[in-house]
Design a protein around this motif. Structure first.
Motif, PDB file in Angstrom:
ATOM      1  N   ALA A   6       0.918  -1.206   0.090  1.00 57.33           N
ATOM      2  CA  ALA A   6       0.154   0.040   0.005  1.00 57.33           C
ATOM      3  C   ALA A   6       0.777   1.284  -0.124  1.00 57.33           C
ATOM      4  O   ALA A   6       1.922   1.309   0.941  1.00 57.33           O
ATOM      5  CB  ALA A   6      -0.904  -0.012   1.197  1.00 57.33           C
ATOM      6  N   GLY A  31       0.847   1.819  -9.608  1.00 45.73           N
ATOM      7  CA  GLY A  31      -0.466   1.038  -9.713  1.00 45.73           C
ATOM      8  C   GLY A  31      -0.376  -0.017 -10.893  1.00 45.73           C
ATOM      9  O   GLY A  31      -0.659  -1.275 -10.540  1.00 45.73           O
ATOM     10  N   HIS A  37      -0.826  -0.939  -4.573  1.00 42.37           N
ATOM     11  CA  HIS A  37      -2.099  -0.454  -4.171  1.00 42.37           C
ATOM     12  C   HIS A  37      -2.038   1.079  -3.585  1.00 42.37           C
ATOM     13  O   HIS A  37      -1.378   1.205  -2.548  1.00 42.37           O
ATOM     14  CB  HIS A  37      -2.581  -1.373  -2.983  1.00 42.37           C
ATOM     15  N   THR A  77      -6.095   1.335   4.135  1.00 45.21           N
ATOM     16  CA  THR A  77      -5.827   0.530   2.952  1.00 45.21           C
ATOM     17  C   THR A  77      -4.753  -0.677   3.559  1.00 45.21           C
ATOM     18  O   THR A  77      -5.043  -1.805   3.109  1.00 45.21           O
ATOM     19  CB  THR A  77      -5.088   1.112   1.898  1.00 45.21           C
TER      20      THR A  77
END
Length: 83
Positions: A6, A31, A37, A77
């Motif tokens: 993340a 990404g 992420h 996240t």
């Protein structure tokens, strides 16, 4: 190295746009090409020469709010990915 990680993105620039064009490219690279992420938001500090005090603290309240939001998104996240 970044695959399944993340990440949050942000920039601080002297321009009025706050580096938005570079962040668009960075989001795509992280990404799509790398598989990280990337959080939905992004932190931008426009007019960075005037956005910080002499101690380096961010004084631009709008930018500070955006930064807090991005950090919260990153924490959320991360907790979902690594729960």
């Amino acid at each position: 190295m970044f695959r399944t990680r993340a990440v949050a993105i942000g920039s601080a620039t002297p321009s009025a746009l706050g580096g938005v064009r570079g962040l668009i490219q960075l989001r795509g690279i992280l990404g799509t090409a790398i598989g990280a992420h990337v959080t939905g938001g992004q932190a931008q500090v426009a007019n960075a020469f005037d956005a910080f005090d002499e101690d380096g603290h961010l004084t631009d309240e709008k930018a500070f709010g955006g930064l807090k939001s991005v950090v919260a998104q990153l924490a959320e996240t991360s907790s979902k990915l690594y729960a």
